[in-house]
Enzyme design. Structure first.
Site, PDB file in Angstrom:
ATOM      1  N   CYS A  34      35.797  42.649  28.406  1.00  0.00           N
ATOM      2  CA  CYS A  34      36.538  43.457  29.363  1.00  0.00           C
ATOM      3  C   CYS A  34      35.604  44.554  29.853  1.00  0.00           C
ATOM      4  O   CYS A  34      34.472  44.692  29.373  1.00  0.00           O
ATOM      5  CB  CYS A  34      37.804  44.036  28.738  1.00  0.00           C
ATOM      6  SG  CYS A  34      37.520  44.944  27.199  1.00  0.00           S
ATOM      7  N   HIS A  35      36.060  45.320  30.818  1.00  0.00           N
ATOM      8  CA  HIS A  35      35.228  46.343  31.441  1.00  0.00           C
ATOM      9  C   HIS A  35      36.037  47.631  31.606  1.00  0.00           C
ATOM     10  O   HIS A  35      37.264  47.626  31.498  1.00  0.00           O
ATOM     11  CB  HIS A  35      34.759  45.897  32.830  1.00  0.00           C
ATOM     12  CG  HIS A  35      34.208  44.509  32.884  1.00  0.00           C
ATOM     13  ND1 HIS A  35      32.917  44.193  32.528  1.00  0.00           N
ATOM     14  CD2 HIS A  35      34.788  43.328  33.245  1.00  0.00           C
ATOM     15  CE1 HIS A  35      32.723  42.899  32.680  1.00  0.00           C
ATOM     16  NE2 HIS A  35      33.836  42.351  33.117  1.00  0.00           N
ATOM     17  N   SER A  79      28.641  45.611  36.548  1.00  0.00           N
ATOM     18  CA  SER A  79      27.503  45.762  37.455  1.00  0.00           C
ATOM     19  C   SER A  79      27.670  46.939  38.408  1.00  0.00           C
ATOM     20  O   SER A  79      26.681  47.510  38.871  1.00  0.00           O
ATOM     21  CB  SER A  79      27.275  44.467  38.245  1.00  0.00           C
ATOM     22  OG  SER A  79      28.370  44.195  39.105  1.00  0.00           O
ATOM     23  N   ARG A 126      23.063  42.890  28.375  1.00  0.00           N
ATOM     24  CA  ARG A 126      23.476  41.847  29.309  1.00  0.00           C
ATOM     25  C   ARG A 126      22.450  41.670  30.423  1.00  0.00           C
ATOM     26  O   ARG A 126      21.995  42.652  31.026  1.00  0.00           O
ATOM     27  CB  ARG A 126      24.823  42.213  29.928  1.00  0.00           C
ATOM     28  CG  ARG A 126      25.491  41.089  30.718  1.00  0.00           C
ATOM     29  CD  ARG A 126      26.709  41.597  31.451  1.00  0.00           C
ATOM     30  NE  ARG A 126      27.635  40.531  31.806  1.00  0.00           N
ATOM     31  CZ  ARG A 126      28.553  40.616  32.759  1.00  0.00           C
ATOM     32  NH1 ARG A 126      28.670  41.737  33.462  1.00  0.00           N
ATOM     33  NH2 ARG A 126      29.355  39.620  33.026  1.00  0.00           N
ATOM     34  N   ARG A 132      24.961  37.578  44.029  1.00  0.00           N
ATOM     35  CA  ARG A 132      25.910  38.383  44.807  1.00  0.00           C
ATOM     36  C   ARG A 132      26.203  39.722  44.136  1.00  0.00           C
ATOM     37  O   ARG A 132      26.815  40.598  44.748  1.00  0.00           O
ATOM     38  CB  ARG A 132      27.208  37.607  45.027  1.00  0.00           C
ATOM     39  CG  ARG A 132      27.930  37.233  43.767  1.00  0.00           C
ATOM     40  CD  ARG A 132      29.192  36.431  44.061  1.00  0.00           C
ATOM     41  NE  ARG A 132      29.801  35.902  42.861  1.00  0.00           N
ATOM     42  CZ  ARG A 132      30.543  36.592  42.017  1.00  0.00           C
ATOM     43  NH1 ARG A 132      30.762  37.881  42.245  1.00  0.00           N
ATOM     44  NH2 ARG A 132      31.073  36.021  40.963  1.00  0.00           N
ATOM     45  N   TYR A 159      24.569  36.044  32.046  1.00  0.00           N
ATOM     46  CA  TYR A 159      25.597  35.658  33.020  1.00  0.00           C
ATOM     47  C   TYR A 159      24.929  34.928  34.167  1.00  0.00           C
ATOM     48  O   TYR A 159      24.036  35.469  34.830  1.00  0.00           O
ATOM     49  CB  TYR A 159      26.320  36.907  33.519  1.00  0.00           C
ATOM     50  CG  TYR A 159      27.533  36.656  34.389  1.00  0.00           C
ATOM     51  CD1 TYR A 159      28.234  35.455  34.352  1.00  0.00           C
ATOM     52  CD2 TYR A 159      28.010  37.648  35.250  1.00  0.00           C
ATOM     53  CE1 TYR A 159      29.353  35.236  35.128  1.00  0.00           C
ATOM     54  CE2 TYR A 159      29.130  37.452  36.035  1.00  0.00           C
ATOM     55  CZ  TYR A 159      29.797  36.243  35.969  1.00  0.00           C
ATOM     56  OH  TYR A 159      30.907  36.040  36.751  1.00  0.00           O
ATOM     57  N   ASP A 251      38.609  39.657  30.643  1.00  0.00           N
ATOM     58  CA  ASP A 251      37.796  40.021  31.816  1.00  0.00           C
ATOM     59  C   ASP A 251      38.456  41.145  32.616  1.00  0.00           C
ATOM     60  O   ASP A 251      38.048  41.426  33.739  1.00  0.00           O
ATOM     61  CB  ASP A 251      37.522  38.813  32.721  1.00  0.00           C
ATOM     62  CG  ASP A 251      36.457  39.087  33.777  1.00  0.00           C
ATOM     63  OD1 ASP A 251      35.478  39.793  33.454  1.00  0.00           O
ATOM     64  OD2 ASP A 251      36.600  38.606  34.919  1.00  0.00           O
TER      65      ASP A 251
END
Length: 298
Positions: A34-35, A79, A126, A132, A159, A251
């Protein structure tokens, strides 16, 4: 104006009132992917961010966790925050020990800074190869970082999308730490468990016994939507074949999913479909993430 985009052009990509899942996770269950986003007033987004989400801070994450029936989280640096890990570290710091994290770092980071991240609850780094989302993914510098984190006992999270798996094989083979692949390398689940994408991914898992994966994101990978039949059909055999190397996560808050706001309750209800026994669900949700993120608890 869309109800998911505010006056400042910032995107909300999560469901405001997710359903209560029918499935009840086992005691100690961990949402291992999760973020947190912001709050931007305290933790500004990167100047290189490809998307600008609305604030989704740790308090909202913890409220969702309680609603879904989970006990812990692994917060993965998003990101949109670049290599500034302060939002992730803040979420860990206020979690009362119930969170650990995965960082994104500048390859030039000093060892002292890595030590500080470790003290703050980071347990992995990560590397993102989605064009993109990132402008540069220097494999040689990433490998240098992977070597430098070995002393900390961290793992490497990678990823990528299925179409570059073959290109990445030498890079993945050279990583000296355990590896976790985000979202199974985003296979085309319409192909089924015997399709080209899943066969190639299973070959990768078979190439090393320390490659793990997150069996996550039915909302991203199965365009047909709930009950995510193609995702279940493709992923269930993977969980059965590699029960000690799979992780699961929501997620949340679902970066770049603003066109369809995923219902986290329905995502949780996929768990018993891909992990068909209590023993598999215990490994997926408790035993495996504990080994990777809280090894000191045995």
């Amino acid at each position: 104006m869309s109800d998911v985009i505010d006056a400042d052009g910032r995107i909300r990509s999560w469901h405001a009132n997710p359903s209560k899942p029918r499935y009840v996770p086992p005691a100690g269950a961990i949402d291992a992917h999760c973020h947190v986003f912001g709050p931007a007033a305290d933790f500004p987004f990167s100047a290189k961010a490809k998307y600008l989400p609305q604030d989704a801070g740790p308090e909202a994450l913890f409220a969702l966790r309680e609603r879904l029936g989970f006990a812990r989280n692994v917060i993965v640096q998003a990101s949109c925050h670049g290599t500034d890990n302060r939002a992730t570290l803040h979420g860990i710091a206020i979690s009362n020990g119930s969170c650990r994290g995965v960082a994104v770092v500048d390859p030039a980071i000093a060892d002292e800074e890595l030590d500080a991240l470790h003290a703050g609850g980071i347990r992995g780094v990560r590397f993102n190869f989605l064009k993109r989302l990132v402008d540069d993914a220097p494999k040689d510098r990433f490998l240098d970082v992977a070597h430098r984190i070995q002393r900390l006992g961290w793992h490497t999270v990678v990823y990528f999308e299925a179409d570059i798996l073959e290109e990445l094989r030498p890079f993945l083979a050279a990583i000296p730490t355990a590896i976790v692949i985000d979202h199974m390398g985003r296979p085309d689940v319409r192909q089924g468990p015997d399709g080209a994408d899943m066969k190639a991914f299973r070959a990768l898992l078979d190439s090393r016994d320390d490659i793990w994966t997150k069996v996550t994101c039915p909302d991203r990978l199965d365009a047909a939507g709930p009950p995510y039949a193609d995702f279940v059909r493709s992923v269930r055999p993977l969980v059965e074949a590699y029960p000690d190397r799979v992780l699961w996560g929501t997620d949340w808050p679902h970066p770049n999913m603003e066109t369809v706001l995923p219902d986290d309750g329905l995502i949780v209800d996929v768990i018993p479909e891909i992990a068909g026994t209590e023993a598999l669900r215990q490994k997926l949700l408790v035993d495996n993430p504990m080994r990777l993120y809280w090894p000191e608890e045995g």
